[in-house]
Write a protein that holds these residues in place. Structure first.
Motif, PDB file in Angstrom:
ATOM      1  N   LYS A 143       0.797  -1.218   0.000  1.00  0.00           N
ATOM      2  CA  LYS A 143       0.000   0.000   0.000  1.00  0.00           C
ATOM      3  C   LYS A 143       0.833   1.274   0.000  1.00  0.00           C
ATOM      4  O   LYS A 143       0.343   2.325  -0.384  1.00  0.00           O
ATOM      5  N   GLN A 144       2.070   1.225   0.444  1.00  0.00           N
ATOM      6  CA  GLN A 144       2.882   2.428   0.447  1.00  0.00           C
ATOM      7  C   GLN A 144       3.127   2.905  -0.986  1.00  0.00           C
ATOM      8  O   GLN A 144       3.199   2.127  -1.921  1.00  0.00           O
ATOM      9  N   ARG A 145       3.278   4.223  -1.141  1.00  0.00           N
ATOM     10  CA  ARG A 145       3.390   4.801  -2.479  1.00  0.00           C
ATOM     11  C   ARG A 145       4.591   4.266  -3.264  1.00  0.00           C
ATOM     12  O   ARG A 145       4.572   4.241  -4.482  1.00  0.00           O
ATOM     13  N   LYS A 146       5.637   3.850  -2.568  1.00  0.00           N
ATOM     14  CA  LYS A 146       6.801   3.336  -3.279  1.00  0.00           C
ATOM     15  C   LYS A 146       6.470   2.083  -4.088  1.00  0.00           C
ATOM     16  O   LYS A 146       7.184   1.741  -5.029  1.00  0.00           O
ATOM     17  N   MET A 185      -9.859   6.874  -8.038  1.00  0.00           N
ATOM     18  CA  MET A 185      -8.878   6.504  -9.043  1.00  0.00           C
ATOM     19  C   MET A 185      -7.756   7.539  -9.056  1.00  0.00           C
ATOM     20  O   MET A 185      -7.989   8.722  -8.843  1.00  0.00           O
ATOM     21  N   TYR A 186      -6.561   7.054  -9.328  1.00  0.00           N
ATOM     22  CA  TYR A 186      -5.383   7.906  -9.356  1.00  0.00           C
ATOM     23  C   TYR A 186      -4.759   7.915 -10.753  1.00  0.00           C
ATOM     24  O   TYR A 186      -4.740   6.892 -11.436  1.00  0.00           O
ATOM     25  N   ARG A 187      -4.257   9.088 -11.144  1.00  0.00           N
ATOM     26  CA  ARG A 187      -3.388   9.201 -12.300  1.00  0.00           C
ATOM     27  C   ARG A 187      -2.008   9.501 -11.733  1.00  0.00           C
ATOM     28  O   ARG A 187      -1.756  10.612 -11.264  1.00  0.00           O
ATOM     29  N   ASN A 188      -1.155   8.488 -11.743  1.00  0.00           N
ATOM     30  CA  ASN A 188       0.090   8.530 -10.981  1.00  0.00           C
ATOM     31  C   ASN A 188      -0.254   8.867  -9.534  1.00  0.00           C
ATOM     32  O   ASN A 188      -1.011   8.139  -8.910  1.00  0.00           O
ATOM     33  N   ASP A 189       0.207   9.971  -8.978  1.00  0.00           N
ATOM     34  CA  ASP A 189      -0.050  10.273  -7.569  1.00  0.00           C
ATOM     35  C   ASP A 189      -1.277  11.141  -7.339  1.00  0.00           C
ATOM     36  O   ASP A 189      -1.636  11.401  -6.190  1.00  0.00           O
ATOM     37  N   GLU A 190      -1.923  11.587  -8.421  1.00  0.00           N
ATOM     38  CA  GLU A 190      -3.010  12.546  -8.275  1.00  0.00           C
ATOM     39  C   GLU A 190      -4.377  11.870  -8.382  1.00  0.00           C
ATOM     40  O   GLU A 190      -4.601  11.026  -9.248  1.00  0.00           O
ATOM     41  N   VAL A 191      -5.287  12.282  -7.501  1.00  0.00           N
ATOM     42  CA  VAL A 191      -6.665  11.800  -7.580  1.00  0.00           C
ATOM     43  C   VAL A 191      -7.318  12.340  -8.847  1.00  0.00           C
ATOM     44  O   VAL A 191      -7.195  13.526  -9.171  1.00  0.00           O
ATOM     45  N   ASP A 192      -7.996  11.464  -9.593  1.00  0.00           N
ATOM     46  CA  ASP A 192      -8.715  11.894 -10.791  1.00  0.00           C
ATOM     47  C   ASP A 192     -10.111  12.362 -10.371  1.00  0.00           C
ATOM     48  O   ASP A 192     -10.941  11.564  -9.951  1.00  0.00           O
ATOM     49  N   GLU A 193     -10.375  13.648 -10.521  1.00  0.00           N
ATOM     50  CA  GLU A 193     -11.664  14.227 -10.143  1.00  0.00           C
ATOM     51  C   GLU A 193     -12.537  14.537 -11.349  1.00  0.00           C
ATOM     52  O   GLU A 193     -13.596  15.140 -11.209  1.00  0.00           O
ATOM     53  N   ASN A 194     -12.115  14.111 -12.536  1.00  0.00           N
ATOM     54  CA  ASN A 194     -12.719  14.650 -13.748  1.00  0.00           C
ATOM     55  C   ASN A 194     -13.579  13.660 -14.526  1.00  0.00           C
ATOM     56  O   ASN A 194     -13.745  13.817 -15.731  1.00  0.00           O
ATOM     57  N   PHE A 195     -14.118  12.659 -13.867  1.00  0.00           N
ATOM     58  CA  PHE A 195     -14.989  11.763 -14.630  1.00  0.00           C
ATOM     59  C   PHE A 195     -16.079  11.195 -13.739  1.00  0.00           C
ATOM     60  O   PHE A 195     -15.984  11.187 -12.512  1.00  0.00           O
TER      61      PHE A 195
END
Length: 470
Positions: A143-146, A185-195
């Protein structure tokens, strides 16, 4: 080994829209790996088993190349199955026997890929050899981002890193993401807020976007769909198509299965429309078998289900296509395992396999192309820390409880008994001994399971649920 060709009529039905010339010289091929979640053996239409499923696009994909009727994964559950396929190594080599869970064997264990293996996967290997690499879908490692894909060899990641997600995922903000990670859902490290889109459709859209943006250079695209894993959530349109199915759970599952197939078709159409089909290896398989009482996916005629090492848990729909290189319409009965994917695609791409990758699979491209009639007989193995199994070309030994003081053994002539219904251990004790010795020799080279869900086996409780923010 049995190797057959589909009839000319079937091939014409599925392959007519695209013309494939046999290529005398191949540029570095693209690779697309489509990975379903919890799809049972019977729910691939081309197996002609379940009468209520429709998978015209998966059938079309299978008709373009080879159906692997004895295709296996390395584990009967999601996480370790993915770890084995992506690394090309039995995940037991590094203690990844089970899905991440609340208990570990000892203090200090971080659940996920070992630190020194974070880049041991096909994404990194292809990225280091000039490919653009992308992953769309479910990851399910630590679960860690690495551990997330874009830190480990994938140029682009879209999806989630968990065991499951809701299918109706609307716009989210960071605060809600922290509260409901299964719905984000994430796009790389960013939360996708656009769908605001059905999740399987979204993954199809993202996969097509990746193809269209990178069509001019070699790419590897890994699409581990969440479908058809629970929760059972289908669109109204797809549910209406199957309103005749009385069992509500099965109706939802078949509708989700159909939607998964539609998105496989969209990805295939994108390859066709961009002129990439002839130079793209497409591999389709499921991460493990279905769970009839869970997600209502069917495995018949196989025995048992997800979570077990009978074939219902580990033998899955598996097909490979590469038009112009792999003859269309094949059915191959040799036992194949997901470990074979990495050496097969690396060799096809002209990527030199390094000794320190320590791959456990073999290159099956000579078999797929018809350069050889069969693979060399070999053992393939399973160990879930509770149950174990081993098979070769003809025989399979199942150890339902390897932790028992006196384990039971079940022996099957698996090449003739796909349903594992005729137990032969008393008739063939020499086969039990041969297979058991081979299994123990293999297991002696593995690490002990580092985590699991059983307090008796893994006594140290961890705060694994809180690791998502690290």
């Amino acid at each position: 080994m049995k190797k057959t060709l589909l009839s000319a009529a079937i091939l014409t039905t599925f392959c007519a829209p695209v013309s494939y010339a046999v290529a005398s010289e191949v540029t570095q091929p693209n690779v697309v790996i489509l990975f379903a979640d919890d799809m049972g053996y019977a729910d691939a239409g081309y197996h002609n088993i379940s009468q209520d499923v429709e998978t015209p696009n998966l059938d079309r994909l299978a008709a373009r190349g080879a159906i692997l009727t004895a295709g296996y994964v390395t584990a009967p559950v999601c996480g370790p199955s993915r770890a084995g396929m992506m690394t090309g190594r039995y995940q037991q080599r590094f203690g990844f026997h089970n899905n991440t869970g609340p208990f570990v064997r000892e203090e200090g264990i971080v659940q996920g890929m070992p630190e020194d293996m974070l880049n041991n996967n096909f994404g990194y290997y292809f990225q280091q050899n000039g490919y653009t690499t992308g992953m769309v879908g479910k990851h399910h490692d630590g679960k860690q981002r690495k551990f997330w894909p874009h830190h480990r060899g994938f140029d682009e990641f879209y999806g989630f890193n968990n065991g499951a997600a809701n299918y109706f995922v609307g716009p989210k903000n960071q605060e809600e993401a922290a509260r409901k990670p299964f719905s984000v859902m994430y796009r790389n490290d960013e939360v996708d807020e656009n769908f605001d889109e059905y999740l399987t459709d979204r993954f199809g859209t993202e996969a097509i976007s990746f193809i269209e943006r990178h069509k001019d250079n070699p790419f590897l695209l890994y699409v581990p769909f969440n479908g058809i894993h629970g929760p059972l959530q289908a669109t109204d349109e797809d549910l209406a198509r199957y309103e005749h199915i009385e069992d509500e759970k099965r109706r939802k599952l078949v509708a989700m299965n159909y939607n998964l197939d539609k998105n496989i078709g969209r990805i295939m159409d994108s390859l066709d429309e961009n002129g990439l089909t002839d130079n793209t290896i497409v591999i389709y398989l499921s991460d493990n078998g279905g769970k009839p009482k869970g997600n209502a996916s069917y495995n018949h005629p196989l025995r048992a289900e997800k979570g077990t090492v009978w074939d219902g848990g580990i033998r899955i729909p598996f097909t490979v296509s590469w038009p112009g290189q792999i003859p269309a319409g094949q059915t191959i009965d040799d036992p194949i395992i997901s470990l074979d994917i990495l050496p097969t695609i690396a060799n096809a791409a002209g990527i030199e396999i390094q000794a320190d990758w320590q791959l456990d699979g073999v290159d099956i491209m000579p078999l797929l192309k018809g350069d050889t009639d069969k693979l060399e007989n070999r053992f393939i193995y399973w160990n879930t820390s509770r149950a174990g199994a081993i098979r070769d070309e003809d025989w399979k030994l199942v150890i339902p409880n390897i932790t028992a003081q006196r384990p039971r053994y079940q022996l099957f002539k698996i090449s003739e008994d796909i349903s594992e219904s005729n137990e032969l251990s008393k008739q063939h004790p020499e086969q039990v001994e041969r297979l058991l010795n081979a299994w123990h020799a293999w297991d002696a080279e593995n690490e002990d399971a580092k985590w699991g869900w059983n307090r008796n086996m893994f006594p140290v409780e961890t705060n694994w649920r809180n690791l998502n923010s690290l």
